[in-house]
Structure formats: C-alpha cells, structure tokens
Design a protein around this motif. Sequence first.
Motif, PDB file in Angstrom:
ATOM      1  N   GLU A 274     110.453  53.777  26.702  1.00  0.00           N
ATOM      2  CA  GLU A 274     111.612  54.632  26.987  1.00  0.00           C
ATOM      3  C   GLU A 274     111.421  56.025  26.395  1.00  0.00           C
ATOM      4  O   GLU A 274     111.762  57.037  27.029  1.00  0.00           O
ATOM      5  N   SER A 275     110.878  56.084  25.194  1.00  0.00           N
ATOM      6  CA  SER A 275     110.646  57.382  24.550  1.00  0.00           C
ATOM      7  C   SER A 275     109.620  58.205  25.324  1.00  0.00           C
ATOM      8  O   SER A 275     109.762  59.426  25.458  1.00  0.00           O
ATOM      9  N   THR A 276     108.606  57.530  25.862  1.00  0.00           N
ATOM     10  CA  THR A 276     107.615  58.231  26.680  1.00  0.00           C
ATOM     11  C   THR A 276     108.273  58.822  27.920  1.00  0.00           C
ATOM     12  O   THR A 276     107.999  59.965  28.307  1.00  0.00           O
ATOM     13  N   GLY A 277     109.168  58.047  28.537  1.00  0.00           N
ATOM     14  CA  GLY A 277     109.897  58.536  29.700  1.00  0.00           C
ATOM     15  C   GLY A 277     110.755  59.746  29.362  1.00  0.00           C
ATOM     16  O   GLY A 277     110.810  60.719  30.135  1.00  0.00           O
ATOM     17  N   HIS A 278     111.405  59.714  28.216  1.00  0.00           N
ATOM     18  CA  HIS A 278     112.238  60.845  27.794  1.00  0.00           C
ATOM     19  C   HIS A 278     111.394  62.096  27.547  1.00  0.00           C
ATOM     20  O   HIS A 278     111.810  63.211  27.873  1.00  0.00           O
ATOM     21  N   LEU A 279     110.201  61.904  26.983  1.00  0.00           N
ATOM     22  CA  LEU A 279     109.328  63.048  26.723  1.00  0.00           C
ATOM     23  C   LEU A 279     108.872  63.681  28.038  1.00  0.00           C
ATOM     24  O   LEU A 279     108.865  64.914  28.177  1.00  0.00           O
ATOM     25  N   ILE A 280     108.518  62.846  28.997  1.00  0.00           N
ATOM     26  CA  ILE A 280     108.091  63.363  30.306  1.00  0.00           C
ATOM     27  C   ILE A 280     109.235  64.118  30.968  1.00  0.00           C
ATOM     28  O   ILE A 280     109.058  65.221  31.502  1.00  0.00           O
ATOM     29  N   LYS A 281     110.434  63.544  30.914  1.00  0.00           N
ATOM     30  CA  LYS A 281     111.607  64.206  31.494  1.00  0.00           C
ATOM     31  C   LYS A 281     111.903  65.519  30.785  1.00  0.00           C
ATOM     32  O   LYS A 281     112.295  66.513  31.410  1.00  0.00           O
ATOM     33  N   GLY A 282     111.697  65.532  29.460  1.00  0.00           N
ATOM     34  CA  GLY A 282     111.993  66.736  28.697  1.00  0.00           C
ATOM     35  C   GLY A 282     111.013  67.865  28.960  1.00  0.00           C
ATOM     36  O   GLY A 282     111.379  69.033  28.916  1.00  0.00           O
ATOM     37  N   CYS A 283     109.754  67.510  29.259  1.00  0.00           N
ATOM     38  CA  CYS A 283     108.740  68.539  29.497  1.00  0.00           C
ATOM     39  C   CYS A 283     108.744  69.047  30.928  1.00  0.00           C
ATOM     40  O   CYS A 283     108.573  70.244  31.170  1.00  0.00           O
ATOM     41  N   LEU A 284     108.880  68.131  31.870  1.00  0.00           N
ATOM     42  CA  LEU A 284     108.796  68.524  33.278  1.00  0.00           C
ATOM     43  C   LEU A 284     110.121  69.096  33.744  1.00  0.00           C
ATOM     44  O   LEU A 284     111.167  68.477  33.612  1.00  0.00           O
ATOM     45  N   GLY A 285     110.078  70.272  34.283  1.00  0.00           N
ATOM     46  CA  GLY A 285     111.289  70.893  34.806  1.00  0.00           C
ATOM     47  C   GLY A 285     110.944  71.870  35.898  1.00  0.00           C
ATOM     48  O   GLY A 285     110.011  71.676  36.675  1.00  0.00           O
ATOM     49  N   GLY A 286     111.672  72.966  35.951  1.00  0.00           N
ATOM     50  CA  GLY A 286     111.470  73.961  36.996  1.00  0.00           C
ATOM     51  C   GLY A 286     110.091  74.579  36.961  1.00  0.00           C
ATOM     52  O   GLY A 286     109.606  75.073  37.982  1.00  0.00           O
ATOM     53  N   GLY A 287     109.433  74.541  35.798  1.00  0.00           N
ATOM     54  CA  GLY A 287     108.113  75.140  35.681  1.00  0.00           C
ATOM     55  C   GLY A 287     107.101  74.550  36.635  1.00  0.00           C
ATOM     56  O   GLY A 287     106.222  75.254  37.145  1.00  0.00           O
ATOM     57  N   ILE A 288     107.213  73.248  36.895  1.00  0.00           N
ATOM     58  CA  ILE A 288     106.240  72.605  37.769  1.00  0.00           C
ATOM     59  C   ILE A 288     106.343  73.121  39.203  1.00  0.00           C
ATOM     60  O   ILE A 288     105.367  73.095  39.961  1.00  0.00           O
ATOM     61  N   LEU A 289     107.506  73.637  39.578  1.00  0.00           N
ATOM     62  CA  LEU A 289     107.694  74.149  40.932  1.00  0.00           C
ATOM     63  C   LEU A 289     107.056  75.520  41.127  1.00  0.00           C
ATOM     64  O   LEU A 289     106.944  76.004  42.255  1.00  0.00           O
ATOM     65  N   GLY A 290     106.630  76.149  40.036  1.00  0.00           N
ATOM     66  CA  GLY A 290     105.998  77.465  40.143  1.00  0.00           C
ATOM     67  C   GLY A 290     104.598  77.520  39.569  1.00  0.00           C
ATOM     68  O   GLY A 290     103.998  78.593  39.514  1.00  0.00           O
ATOM     69  N   ILE A 291     104.046  76.374  39.169  1.00  0.00           N
ATOM     70  CA  ILE A 291     102.741  76.372  38.509  1.00  0.00           C
ATOM     71  C   ILE A 291     101.633  76.771  39.473  1.00  0.00           C
ATOM     72  O   ILE A 291     100.604  77.329  39.068  1.00  0.00           O
ATOM     73  N   HIS A 292     101.804  76.516  40.779  1.00  0.00           N
ATOM     74  CA  HIS A 292     100.767  76.910  41.748  1.00  0.00           C
ATOM     75  C   HIS A 292     100.611  78.434  41.793  1.00  0.00           C
ATOM     76  O   HIS A 292      99.523  78.955  42.021  1.00  0.00           O
ATOM     77  N   GLU A 293     101.716  79.152  41.567  1.00  0.00           N
ATOM     78  CA  GLU A 293     101.651  80.610  41.539  1.00  0.00           C
ATOM     79  C   GLU A 293     100.879  81.082  40.314  1.00  0.00           C
ATOM     80  O   GLU A 293     100.186  82.103  40.353  1.00  0.00           O
TER      81      GLU A 293
END
Length: 461
Positions: free
Chosen positions: A57-76
């Motif tokens: 569960e903690s691993t899931g929370h960490l992934i949720k906490g890190c991944l956000g809007g940034g991933i939608l612009g990383i290709h740029e």
Amino acid sequence: MRKNGNELETRGQDSSPKPPPQPPPEANGKKFVIHADKEHYDFVSHRNTSKPTNTLESTGHLIKGCLGGGILGIHEAFMKCGLWTALFVTIIFGFYITYCIHILVKSAQTLYKRLHLPEMSYPDVAEASLEVGPFPRLRKYSKWFRYAVDATICVDLFGACCVYQIIIAKTIQQLVESNEGSWGDIDRLRLYVLALLLPILLLCMITTLKYLAPFTLLADVFIVACVIATVVYSLKVAPKISTVPAWKDALGFFEFCGIVVFSMEGVGVSLPIENNMKDPKQFPKVLCAGMSVVVSFLILVGFFGYWGFGESSISPVTLNFPSEIFPTILKCLMALMIFITFALNFWAPFNLVWHYLSKKHNPKRHWLWERVYRAIFIVAITSIAIAFPNIGNLMGLLGAFCLSNMGFIFPALIELLIIWEDPGLGRFKWRLWKNIFVLTVGVLLFIAGTYSNLKGLVLSL
C-alpha cells in the motif's frame, strides 16, 4: 494526481483524519530536546496510527504521490533535450532523486530516536536539525529553515495547480475547436484558462477531502491508460529512430532537467508515507519499488511521445492522439479527473498557508476568512496561468526553482547537520564530500534550470 507536499493532505484523505504531528511542549526555551543515547527509544511502538499501511500500500501511495501532471508533458522535455540524452539523464535522475529521498527519511528516523518523537513532518525535520545541530550560532535560524521548507512546498504545489489549469484549458480548447490551426493560439488559450476560474473557484470551496479523495484512484487509472495509449499511438506514426536527434543544446538540456525533476520528485510525500507505515524500516524497499515504476512510466511517455510525435508534439501528450472515439473519450475523462483533483492539489498548500493566516483572525470568523483566502489564491493561480500558459517551461521552472531545494539542497543540509558529530564525517570526510556533491548538483540545477525556463516563459509572453 500531483504529489501533495505535506502531512496535511495525506492525513486528510481518511474520513477521520489524524492531525499532523505536533512538536513537544517547549522546554528551556527549546521546542526539540535531545535525549541521552542510553535511553533507547523505539519510535515505531510509540506511533498511534489508526490505519497503518503495509509495504504494498505504501508503494502505491508513493507512486500516486510522484506521478501527476508532469508525466503528461515529459515528452516535450525529451524534445528539448534530445532522445537518447534525455533517456540516459532520466535514469540518472531517477537514482539521484531516490537517494536524496532516502537520506531525508533516514535523517528523520535518526531524529525520532534522538528527540523521542514518533513522527515528524518535513518542516519539523528541517527545524529540528538546525535547532539541535552542532553549530550553536545557527540554532537561532531554525525557524527560518522551517519557513523556507514551508514556502518552497507552497510555491511548488500552487505552481502545480497552474500547470493543471493550463492542461485542462488546452484539452477543452482542442475538443471544442475543430480548426487545428487555432490550437497554438496563446491568446485563445488564455480565454479558456479564464473561463475555468469560476468552476475551479466553486470546486475549491470544498474544505474537506472526504468527498474528493476517491477520485485519485480513477485519476491513476487514467494515467496508466495514457501511458499505454502514448506507446500505441506513437508507434503508429514513429519515423526511423535514427532520424531523431540524440542531443539538442545546453539551454534545452537544463529546461529538460527542470521538467524531469518536477515529474518524478516525491520528496514531499516521502515522510507522510513513512509516518503512516506499519513497518517504517521497510521504507527503502518501498522507495526503490515505487521510484522504479515512476521512472519507467516517465521513460515510456517521454521516449515514445517524442519519437512518435516528433518536433511538432504539444503538451499534454493526450493532445497528440488521433481524433478517434477512444482517444477523444480519454481526453475528456482525463480533463475531468484533473479538474476534480485540482482541489486535492490545492488543499495541501492552502492548509499550510491557512495555519499561519488563521492566527490573524477571530476564530468565530474563520469559516468566512478561509473562503476569502481560498478565493484570493485561486484568482492568483488563474492570473499566473493566464500570464504564462506554457506548460513545459512552467513545469521546468517549478522543478528547478522549488524541487532543487526540496529534493536536493535541503536533504543534504539536513543530513550534514545530523551526522556531523555522530557518527561523524567518516574517513577522509567522505560524508562531507558526498553531501557537497549533492548540494553542488542542486545549486547548479537551481541556477541554470531556473534561468533557462524563466527565459522560455518570458519569450512565450
């Protein structure tokens, strides 16, 4: 969606939220008091967490906490830097950020034992490290260290709200306007950002997360769908990989560094997750597993997004998908989820600010003043989004200006203060040189990344 940078929001997602940890009563004018080494203190057994999380569960929370809007612009970001250089540097930053989060949490756990406290927030750790540190002349600045962490968290998370508002506006613009030539019109985009002011203002008047938290799970599902869709649709139109530039220029490189740090930095959620774990000593495993997933997702979207959509790609990555039924539905649902989770991202920094502002007003009128300040901050966020509707450079500026401090500089300073006397700097002072290296990278990113991304924002006016 976005990493929420303080204990406040993590606790608030339960129906019966646990208040953030409070420092002990002041003794001899000091907030934090060191106990003798012979007084063994097991901080895990002293915790009173109503719903502790296991390792998975903690691993899931960490992934949720890190991944956000940034991933939608990383290709740029990959487009600014070059395909293979960006791929290599993303992996390097993945290891680097993981290590910096590790030294912050390790430092916090050392302080738990020395101060006999079961848990602490990031600002608590910063303040305590200086207040009980080895340099008496610096102890009077411990409060300012805390304020610096608080301010950086707020700027980062309020800035992330600006990014989300622009993402929503760009998605709506593409869905509403059939003429592709108008999608790049900055002035038209500004009108869409302005049109979102009232809906977002009403949404952020919700003062509890109980009704919003369930939407974070859906948002994570949509992010995974976006990752898969990016790979699938980019491969359909991808040119020969040998034709894609491997390196661009130094300015683009530092812009890329700011965006990639913004996209994967999880330092803000690390201590809240550790504080809520059933077995906090397993946090290194959680960190390695969680960051592996985060870096993998970023590489998939960044690498395939730039390879497939090329120099004409735009942010968010969903806007590069073809105008078919499934991509259109995905764009609509993604915009809706970002809109709803905007309030989640706004909740954490606002409550941090409200902690200080509320002291200036009569408690009987807090219900009114809280909403007044919420409205003021939403108007300010919208104004910034209207002035600088450039997602890539805005994310890069936040990464370079805020997260170079939160993620690199502050953890290195905190560890130095804590290990200076015990266990010491080590043979040949290797711990000192190691942290000087971390500090140097952080300062370099702060200066070069802030300059390059700020220049890009000004040019886009």
